[in-house]
Design a protein around this motif. Structure first.
Motif, short mmCIF file in Angstrom:
data_model
loop_
_atom_site.label_atom_id
_atom_site.label_comp_id
_atom_site.label_asym_id
_atom_site.label_seq_id
_atom_site.Cartn_x
_atom_site.Cartn_y
_atom_site.Cartn_z
N TRP B 143 41.40 40.86 60.92
CA TRP B 143 42.18 40.40 59.78
C TRP B 143 42.25 41.42 58.66
N LYS B 144 41.32 42.39 58.61
CA LYS B 144 41.29 43.32 57.48
C LYS B 144 42.51 44.23 57.47
N ASN B 145 43.08 44.48 58.67
CA ASN B 145 44.23 45.39 58.72
C ASN B 145 45.38 44.85 57.90
N SER B 146 45.72 43.54 58.08
CA SER B 146 46.87 42.99 57.36
C SER B 146 46.57 42.88 55.86
N VAL B 147 45.31 42.62 55.49
CA VAL B 147 44.98 42.52 54.07
C VAL B 147 45.16 43.87 53.40
N ILE B 148 44.63 44.93 54.04
CA ILE B 148 44.73 46.27 53.46
C ILE B 148 46.19 46.70 53.36
N SER B 149 46.96 46.48 54.44
CA SER B 149 48.34 46.93 54.40
C SER B 149 49.16 46.06 53.45
N GLY B 150 48.80 44.76 53.30
CA GLY B 150 49.48 43.93 52.32
C GLY B 150 49.24 44.43 50.92
N CYS B 151 48.00 44.83 50.65
CA CYS B 151 47.68 45.37 49.32
C CYS B 151 48.47 46.63 49.06
N ILE B 152 48.56 47.52 50.06
CA ILE B 152 49.28 48.78 49.87
C ILE B 152 50.76 48.51 49.62
N THR B 153 51.34 47.60 50.44
CA THR B 153 52.78 47.32 50.29
C THR B 153 53.06 46.66 48.95
N GLY B 154 52.27 45.61 48.60
CA GLY B 154 52.47 44.94 47.31
C GLY B 154 52.27 45.87 46.15
N GLY B 155 51.26 46.74 46.28
CA GLY B 155 51.00 47.70 45.22
C GLY B 155 52.13 48.69 45.05
N ALA B 156 52.68 49.15 46.19
CA ALA B 156 53.77 50.12 46.10
C ALA B 156 55.01 49.49 45.48
N ILE B 157 55.27 48.20 45.83
CA ILE B 157 56.44 47.53 45.27
C ILE B 157 56.26 47.28 43.79
N GLY B 158 55.05 46.80 43.41
CA GLY B 158 54.84 46.44 42.01
C GLY B 158 54.57 47.62 41.11
N PHE B 159 54.20 48.76 41.73
CA PHE B 159 53.81 49.91 40.92
C PHE B 159 54.98 50.44 40.10
N ARG B 160 56.22 50.20 40.61
CA ARG B 160 57.37 50.71 39.87
C ARG B 160 57.53 50.02 38.53
N ALA B 161 56.96 48.79 38.42
CA ALA B 161 57.07 48.07 37.15
C ALA B 161 55.83 48.25 36.29
N GLY B 162 54.96 49.15 36.65
CA GLY B 162 53.76 49.37 35.85
C GLY B 162 52.51 49.15 36.67
N LEU B 163 51.37 49.56 36.11
CA LEU B 163 50.11 49.51 36.87
C LEU B 163 49.64 48.08 37.07
N LYS B 164 49.77 47.25 36.01
CA LYS B 164 49.25 45.89 36.11
C LYS B 164 50.06 45.10 37.14
N ALA B 165 51.41 45.32 37.12
CA ALA B 165 52.24 44.65 38.11
C ALA B 165 51.87 45.10 39.52
N GLY B 166 51.49 46.38 39.64
CA GLY B 166 51.07 46.90 40.93
C GLY B 166 49.82 46.21 41.45
N VAL B 167 48.85 46.00 40.54
CA VAL B 167 47.59 45.35 40.94
C VAL B 167 47.86 43.90 41.35
N ILE B 168 48.71 43.24 40.53
CA ILE B 168 49.01 41.84 40.85
C ILE B 168 49.74 41.75 42.19
N GLY B 169 50.70 42.67 42.39
CA GLY B 169 51.44 42.69 43.65
C GLY B 169 50.51 42.91 44.83
N CYS B 170 49.56 43.84 44.64
CA CYS B 170 48.60 44.12 45.70
C CYS B 170 47.83 42.87 46.07
N GLY B 171 47.26 42.21 45.05
CA GLY B 171 46.45 41.02 45.32
C GLY B 171 47.27 39.90 45.94
N GLY B 172 48.47 39.68 45.38
CA GLY B 172 49.31 38.60 45.87
C GLY B 172 49.73 38.79 47.31
#
Lengths: 90, 185
Positions: B143-172
């Motif tokens: 299960w760790k593979n999908s969690v790590i890659s979800g964090c990377i994908t969410g972080g990359a998407i949210g990072f364009r709107a700022g660091l905090k949005a990136g962290v939230i995107g990663c977690g979500g």
């Protein structure tokens, strides 16, 4: 023992050695790479990658140990010869 | 002092050393690996074509492309569906009280569908690509593979709107993919 006889004997022993090594390798790599959760019958990508690496490492270890063993045997033999000659002349 | 003769091909060698050299040393012959004779269960060997097809199907770019196409289709369907239940479709800003024609509504629905489809395709491809790479790197599939890659994908998407949005995107996204993984396994 002449080299031809040694080669024949080595060929026979090699078959046994290879079979033993193959069995040990499959056991070890299966234990390391394939966790006992059998939800599906296909090997996943992570497991395939792990098995490739396991086999490569195992064979490399086997080769290096063989080389080291022959090197050490050569050294032992030289030492033995020197001792024999030393005791022979003395 | 008597020098000992060099250890060459002309002089006597002990049988053990000779055997060792034939087995694992310099004098060994090329080996044939056949699982049927070595102790495995005999089965017909795979042809080169079969091996190549399997290699392509398991490769990371193929999986990413598959996720991209699947995401495109799913996103298009989702976009058209949401456009169907939306009351603002075909809205004309210049004349708000006019009922939009069928052609305008359909065009708007199509645009929204395409936009959703593109987003879903990109997200799907990114997630699949990172998951495949993480799984190849770790060599395990859990299960760790999908969690790590979800964090990377969410972080990359949210990072364009700022660091905090990136962290939230990663977690979500990590939580979302963990939930999906839990449901699928």
């Amino acid at each position: 023992m002449d080299p031809l006889r040694a080669q024949q004997l080595a060929a026979e022993l090699e078959v046994e050695m290879m079979a033993d090594m193959y069995n040990r390798m499959t056991q070890a790599c299966h234990r390391k790479c394939v966790p006992p959760f059998y939800k599906e019958s296909e090997l996943s990508k992570g497991e395939c990658v792990c098995l490739d690496r396991c086999v490569a490492k195992y064979l490399e270890v086997h080769e290096r140990m063989g080389k080291k063993l022959t090197e050490l045997s050569l050294q032992d033999e030289e030492l033995l010869k020197r001792m024999q000659q030393g005791s022979g002349t003395a | 002092p008597q020098l000992h003769p060099p250890l060459g091909p002309g002089c006597w060698q002990s049988p053990g050393l000779l055997l060792l050299q034939h087995l694992v040393g310099d004098k060994r012959q090329p080996r044939v690996w056949d699982p049927a004779t070595l102790g495995g269960i005999p089965c017909p060997p795979k042809s080169e074509e079969q091996k190549m097809v399997e290699r392509v199907m398991e490769s990371c770019p193929f999986k990413a492309a598959l996720a991209c196409v699947g995401g495109f289709v799913l996103g298009g369907a989702f976009g058209i569906f949401t456009a169907g239940i939306d009351t603002n479709v075909g809205f004309d800003p210049k004349d708000p009280y006019r009922t939009p024609t069928a052609k305008e509504v359909l065009k708007d629905m199509g645009q929204r569908g395409i936009s959703y489809a593109k987003n879903f395709a990109i997200v799907g491809a990114m997630f699949s690509c990172t998951e495949c790479m993480v799984e190849s790197y770790r060599g395990k599939s859990d299960w760790k593979n999908s969690v790590i890659s979800g964090c990377i994908t969410g972080g990359a998407i949210g990072f364009r709107a700022g660091l905090k949005a990136g962290v939230i995107g990663c977690g979500g996204f990590a939580a979302f993919s963990a939930a999906v993984d839990y449901y699928l396994r």
